[in-house]
Design a protein around this motif. Structure first.
Motif, short mmCIF file in Angstrom:
data_model
loop_
_atom_site.label_atom_id
_atom_site.label_comp_id
_atom_site.label_asym_id
_atom_site.label_seq_id
_atom_site.Cartn_x
_atom_site.Cartn_y
_atom_site.Cartn_z
N LEU A 25 10.38 3.47 2.83
CA LEU A 25 11.41 2.64 2.19
C LEU A 25 11.00 1.17 2.23
CD1 LEU A 25 14.25 3.14 0.86
CD2 LEU A 25 15.22 2.23 2.95
N GLY A 26 10.49 0.72 3.37
CA GLY A 26 10.04 -0.67 3.51
C GLY A 26 8.96 -1.00 2.50
N GLN A 27 8.04 -0.04 2.31
CA GLN A 27 6.93 -0.24 1.37
C GLN A 27 7.44 -0.36 -0.06
OE1 GLN A 27 3.93 -0.98 2.43
NE2 GLN A 27 3.31 -1.25 0.32
N THR A 28 8.38 0.53 -0.44
CA THR A 28 8.88 0.51 -1.83
C THR A 28 9.68 -0.76 -2.11
OG1 THR A 28 10.87 1.77 -1.22
CG2 THR A 28 8.99 3.03 -2.06
N PHE A 29 10.42 -1.25 -1.12
CA PHE A 29 11.17 -2.49 -1.30
C PHE A 29 10.20 -3.67 -1.46
CE2 PHE A 29 15.88 -2.19 -0.05
CZ PHE A 29 15.97 -0.86 -0.37
N LYS A 30 9.11 -3.64 -0.70
CA LYS A 30 8.10 -4.71 -0.76
C LYS A 30 7.44 -4.75 -2.15
CE LYS A 30 3.92 -6.23 1.65
NZ LYS A 30 2.89 -5.80 2.62
N VAL A 31 7.06 -3.57 -2.64
CA VAL A 31 6.42 -3.48 -3.97
C VAL A 31 7.39 -3.97 -5.04
CG1 VAL A 31 5.53 -1.85 -5.70
CG2 VAL A 31 4.81 -1.65 -3.31
N THR A 32 8.66 -3.59 -4.93
CA THR A 32 9.67 -4.02 -5.91
C THR A 32 9.80 -5.54 -5.93
OG1 THR A 32 10.88 -1.95 -5.61
CG2 THR A 32 12.10 -3.78 -6.58
N SER A 33 9.77 -6.15 -4.76
CA SER A 33 9.84 -7.62 -4.67
C SER A 33 8.65 -8.25 -5.39
CB SER A 33 9.85 -8.02 -3.19
OG SER A 33 9.99 -9.40 -3.06
N GLN A 34 7.48 -7.68 -5.19
CA GLN A 34 6.26 -8.22 -5.85
C GLN A 34 6.34 -8.05 -7.37
OE1 GLN A 34 3.46 -5.80 -3.71
NE2 GLN A 34 3.25 -7.24 -2.01
N GLU A 35 6.85 -6.90 -7.82
CA GLU A 35 6.96 -6.66 -9.27
C GLU A 35 7.97 -7.63 -9.90
OE1 GLU A 35 4.94 -5.02 -10.99
OE2 GLU A 35 3.93 -4.00 -9.34
N ALA A 36 9.03 -7.96 -9.17
CA ALA A 36 10.02 -8.93 -9.68
C ALA A 36 9.35 -10.29 -9.88
CB ALA A 36 11.18 -9.05 -8.70
N THR A 37 8.50 -10.68 -8.92
CA THR A 37 7.79 -11.96 -9.01
C THR A 37 6.88 -11.97 -10.24
OG1 THR A 37 7.79 -12.03 -6.59
CG2 THR A 37 6.33 -13.57 -7.71
N LYS A 38 6.12 -10.87 -10.42
CA LYS A 38 5.19 -10.79 -11.56
C LYS A 38 5.94 -10.89 -12.89
CE LYS A 38 2.19 -7.39 -9.62
NZ LYS A 38 1.59 -6.09 -9.90
N LEU A 39 7.04 -10.13 -12.97
CA LEU A 39 7.83 -10.12 -14.21
C LEU A 39 8.38 -11.52 -14.51
CD1 LEU A 39 9.15 -8.30 -16.43
CD2 LEU A 39 11.12 -8.09 -14.92
N SER A 40 8.91 -12.16 -13.49
CA SER A 40 9.50 -13.49 -13.67
C SER A 40 8.45 -14.51 -14.08
CB SER A 40 10.17 -13.92 -12.36
OG SER A 40 11.00 -15.02 -12.60
N LEU A 41 7.28 -14.48 -13.43
CA LEU A 41 6.20 -15.43 -13.76
C LEU A 41 5.71 -15.25 -15.19
CD1 LEU A 41 4.03 -15.47 -10.50
CD2 LEU A 41 5.24 -17.41 -11.51
N ALA A 42 5.65 -13.99 -15.65
CA ALA A 42 5.14 -13.71 -17.00
C ALA A 42 6.01 -14.36 -18.07
CB ALA A 42 5.07 -12.21 -17.21
N PHE A 43 7.29 -14.54 -17.74
CA PHE A 43 8.21 -15.13 -18.74
C PHE A 43 8.67 -16.53 -18.35
CE2 PHE A 43 8.38 -10.63 -19.64
CZ PHE A 43 8.37 -10.61 -21.03
N SER A 44 7.84 -17.23 -17.58
CA SER A 44 8.27 -18.55 -17.15
C SER A 44 7.45 -19.69 -17.75
CB SER A 44 8.19 -18.64 -15.62
OG SER A 44 6.85 -18.48 -15.20
N ARG A 45 6.36 -19.35 -18.43
CA ARG A 45 5.50 -20.42 -18.96
C ARG A 45 4.66 -19.87 -20.12
NH1 ARG A 45 3.03 -19.00 -13.70
NH2 ARG A 45 1.31 -17.63 -14.21
N PRO A 46 4.15 -20.77 -21.00
CA PRO A 46 3.25 -20.33 -22.07
C PRO A 46 1.94 -19.83 -21.43
CG PRO A 46 4.04 -22.59 -22.42
CD PRO A 46 4.44 -22.20 -21.05
#
Length: 335
Positions: free
Chosen positions: A42-63
């Motif tokens: 569970l700890g691992q899946t929560f960690k991966v989810t946090s990282q994916e949220a960061t990637k998704l957010s960064l992809a839509f934050s700048r040209p």
């Protein structure tokens, strides 16, 4: 295809996962269940989810603008991360305790809701710009994912945590009522009659002498609620075990009935404010007394109460009866 189209599909998929987590039953797995392995996963899946949220957010934050293909890949990764979180949650069988399972479900739900919120924020924001809302939503997912480290590790810890939360609510209600009693003196007690106001002013804003006698016993019952939760929490921490199905079930029974204390205290407190309906107070007091006696009964017959602890159970049962009898005497004329 519009670059953000895969995000709309992602949002739909995440909503479906959320509905399943909220309503779904645990899978009783074929393999023997191991609690330490569950927590690692569970700890691992929560960690991966946090990282994916960061990637998704960064992809839509700048040209430059994220391509539809990149967006599809990002959406897939997010969906897989969330599905992994839900899958691991489903590993946890009911036999480990319904109190523990509810807390893990709530934490899982919060992660999925956070990711839906982030997806919606990106969809509604102008392209290539990082809005304040997007920053807040990303932070919300991080926070939800970090919660996994604070979750109770077994049903004994889960029930102790639930009891501590109930105790906090009851303490607050008691303090609020104590303040109201100090502040709610009869504003006209020094005036026998007033030409402007008429006799004794507005009785709806203060307690009469008869009300105050009744209030004293109601406060006694509220204090007994606080003492009861404090004592039960103490024995759950000291003697509670989650090693056998019987111990786990006893702890759940205790948490379920103790959960009824704070709403019952709140209902009694609300009925105590002026103008007081003494019959409503009596009924709410009786309901609270009944819940407290059930909690004490269940405690006494469970593994958390060795013979050395039975004295306070008896004492508090007597205190509940004593205050309830006084309330019945004061309100006899209302029946």
């Amino acid at each position: 295809m519009e670059a953000r189209e895969p995000l709309r599909d992602l949002r739909g998929a995440l909503r479906a996962v959320l509905a399943r987590v909220r309503e779904g039953e645990p899978g009783e797995g074929r393999e023997p269940f191991e609690l330490p392995r569950f927590w690692d996963a569970l700890g691992q899946t929560f960690k991966v989810t946090s990282q994916e949220a960061t990637k998704l957010s960064l992809a839509f934050s700048r040209p430059p603008l994220t391509s539809a293909e990149d967006c599809r890949k990002l959406s897939e990764d997010v969906q897989n991360a969330i599905l992994a979180v839900a899958t691991v949650y489903y590993w946890l069988p009911k036999g480990q305790g319904t109190t523990l399972r509810k807390m893990v479900r709530d934490a899982t739900t919060e992660v999925v809701e956070g990711m839906i919120q982030l997806t919606e924020t990106i969809l509604s924001a102008p392209l290539e710009s990082l809005s304040q809302e997007q920053l807040i939503s990303t932070g919300g997912v991080w926070e939800a994912c970090e919660q996994v480290s604070n979750l109770p590790r077994d049903n004994q810890a889960a029930v102790a945590s639930a009891l501590a939360a109930c105790l906090g609510v009851v303490k607050d209600a008691l303090e609020e009522m104590e303040r109201a009693l100090v502040e709610g003196q009869d504003p006209y007690s020094d005036i026998m009659e007033d030409e402007e106001l008429g006799f004794r002013g507005n009785r709806d804003t203060y307690w009469s002498e008869a009300d105050r006698k009744l209030l004293s016993s109601c406060m006694g019952l509220m204090k007994a609620s606080k003492a009861c939760l404090k004592k039960v929490l103490g024995v759950v921490k000291a003697y509670g075990k989650a090693d056998s199905p019987e111990q786990i079930a006893q702890l759940d029974d205790l948490a379920d009935i103790a959960n009824e204390i704070s709403p019952s205290v709140d209902e009694l407190a609300l009925s105590m404010y002026p103008p007081m309906n003494q019959l409503a107070v009596r009924l709410n007091a009786a309901k609270l007394a009944s819940v407290l006696k059930k909690v004490l009964e269940i405690t006494k017959t469970s593994h958390v109460c060795p013979p050395s602890e039975e004295g306070w159970v008896q004492f508090l049962t007597g205190a509940v009866d004593h205050n309830m009898n006084k309330i019945k005497n004061f309100t006899q004329g209302q029946l």
